[in-house]
Design an enzyme around this catalytic site. Structure first.
Site, PDB file in Angstrom:
ATOM      1  N   HIS A   1       0.800  -1.234   0.000  1.00  0.00           N
ATOM      2  CA  HIS A   1       0.000   0.000   0.000  1.00  0.00           C
ATOM      3  C   HIS A   1       0.836   1.288   0.000  1.00  0.00           C
ATOM      4  O   HIS A   1       0.563   2.229   0.756  1.00  0.00           O
ATOM      5  CB  HIS A   1      -0.955   0.009   1.199  1.00  0.00           C
TER       6      HIS A   1
ATOM      7  N   HIS B   1      -9.793   1.776   0.041  1.00  0.00           N
ATOM      8  CA  HIS B   1      -9.753   0.670   1.004  1.00  0.00           C
ATOM      9  C   HIS B   1     -10.884   0.807   2.036  1.00  0.00           C
ATOM     10  O   HIS B   1     -10.661   0.613   3.237  1.00  0.00           O
ATOM     11  CB  HIS B   1      -8.378   0.671   1.686  1.00  0.00           C
TER      12      HIS B   1
ATOM     13  N   GLU C   1     -11.606  -4.042  -3.152  1.00  0.00           N
ATOM     14  CA  GLU C   1     -10.667  -3.041  -3.655  1.00  0.00           C
ATOM     15  C   GLU C   1     -10.426  -3.256  -5.151  1.00  0.00           C
ATOM     16  O   GLU C   1      -9.748  -4.203  -5.534  1.00  0.00           O
ATOM     17  CB  GLU C   1      -9.334  -3.159  -2.904  1.00  0.00           C
TER      18      GLU C   1
END
Ligand code: GLA
Length: 384
Positions: A141, A215, A349
């Site tokens: 991420h 997210h 996602e």
């Protein structure tokens, strides 16, 4: 008919049409399209004193989305159940401090590369780039300070055809180890048919890799765990991983596995299966290869919550969808005194596949100067 009668008939027809057009707006929660708006208030200060905002988008039917410019994060989403009762269907925190210390990426935008890059390394144009290894030796991420931990700038928050908010972030060349100055715009739009649309756009001045997603953790009941939610995925294949959640490169059929959601199936039905993929991820945390062809907007998932009747459909232009069943949530102090524990929320996602920079056969995540990255993902709410 003389001229006056003609005019009267025309006026009457227009009056009837006018009433018919307004009627549907009055049927849903009593709000007219004139009530569409964007409000702004303080969401608190960061440790360095920076003021952070909370924006509330309201659509013509009174559905609301709260978004903060810290991490371009979706903070709340208030939608009706089958009886018209409103509940907030996403997890989150009461103020910016919650997001500044969050470790679960709740509601925020992930970038520059959402999901994992093996070993935190990739090669582009003959140069090897080294990134933070912030997840079991891999990069996750966007690194230590990804797009979820930075302050975005508001560029436009005027309700036009729908309530919308655009936020911009410029990631400088070398930030978190990635090449190129990258300008990213994320636009949240709450349409009058209760859809939250997220449009992404980006451009760079040097070749780079890019994978953006949101997210949000959803819980369509507004409380409790998500095991009775029923899920359908428009994906016949997924990308199996190794024990550290890095794809092996294979596109495997879901047939005969606990990852087969080709028919509406409760999330909890097979979550504890003794299956290698399920053990590796401690539940669902897998990228599904969407059946859709190319970069067109197409349906990716549907979720149904039986007690409230809420239904969420997900459509995207992306080739993949990470389904994560909130396996790592633990004693999170959330909004209004709520505590979020394991599997109290799930994420869908929309994204490119994990580790694409090291997997030449996966759809490319390379962005070149002069090109524009775009993505659209829509979370739409109905009931049944
Ligand atoms: C993604 C990852 C998970 C986990 C969550 C955040 O869904 O795939 O492994 O990192 O983000 O906790």
């Amino acid at each position: 008919m003389n001229k006056t009668t003609n005019r009267l008939v025309i006026v009457f027809v227009f009056a009837v049409l006018g009433v018919l057009c307004l009627a549907p707006c009055d049927c849903f929660g009593g709000q007219k399209s004139g009530n569409r708006k964007v409000d702004k208030k303080s969401f608190g200060k960061l440790a360095d004193g920076t003021n952070i905002e909370l924006y509330t988008l309201t659509n013509a039917r009174g559905v609301q989305a709260d978004i903060t410019n810290f991490g371009a994060t979706l903070v709340a989403l208030r939608v009706p159940d089958r009886a018209g009762k409103i509940a907030d269907v996403v997890l989150g925190y009461d103020d910016v401090q919650g997001y500044a210390t969050d470790e679960f990426y709740i509601g925020s935008i992930q970038g520059r590369y959402a999901n994992r890059i093996a070993g935190g390394r990739f090669t582009l144009g003959g140069v090897e780039y080294k990134l933070a290894q912030n997840n079991n030796g891999n990069h996750l991420h966007g690194g230590v300070r990804g797009f979820n931990k930075v302050v975005w700038q508001e560029v436009n928050s005027q309700p036009t055809n729908a309530a919308s908010l655009s936020l911009v972030y410029v990631s400088r060349d070398g930030e978190e180890g990635y090449p190129g100055n990258l300008k990213v715009t994320v636009t949240y739009t709450l349409t009058d048919d209760d859809a939250l649309k997220i449009d992404y756009q980006a451009s760079t001045d040097k070749e780079t890799v890019l994978n953006l997603t949101n997210h949000a953790y959803f819980n369509l009941a507004g409380a409790g765990n998500i095991l009775n939610h029923e899920l359908k995925l428009y994906a016949n294949r997924f990308t199996p991983t190794d024990a550290t959640s890095i794809p092996t490169g294979e596109l495997r059929s879901v047939k005969g596995t606990p990852l087969d959601f080709s028919r509406l199936t409760s999330i909890g039905a097979r979550i504890n299966s003794d299956d290698e993929q399920m053990r590796f991820a401690a539940g669902y945390d897998h990228n599904f290869v969407l059946d859709k062809k190319g970069g067109n907007l197409a349906i990716a998932a549907e979720v149904y919550e039986p007690t409230t009747g809420r239904v969420m459909s997900v459509s995207t232009t992306e080739p993949g969808l990470q389904f994560y069943s909130g396996n790592f949530l633990k004693e999170v102090k959330g909004k209004a005194g709520k505590i979020y524990d394991r599997r109290d929320g799930f994420c869908l996602e929309a994204q490119h596949f994990p580790d694409s920079p090291n997997k030449p056969k996966f759809p490319s995540t390379v962005l070149k100067p002069g090109a524009t990255y775009t993505q659209t993902t829509i979370y739409k709410f109905t009931t049944r």
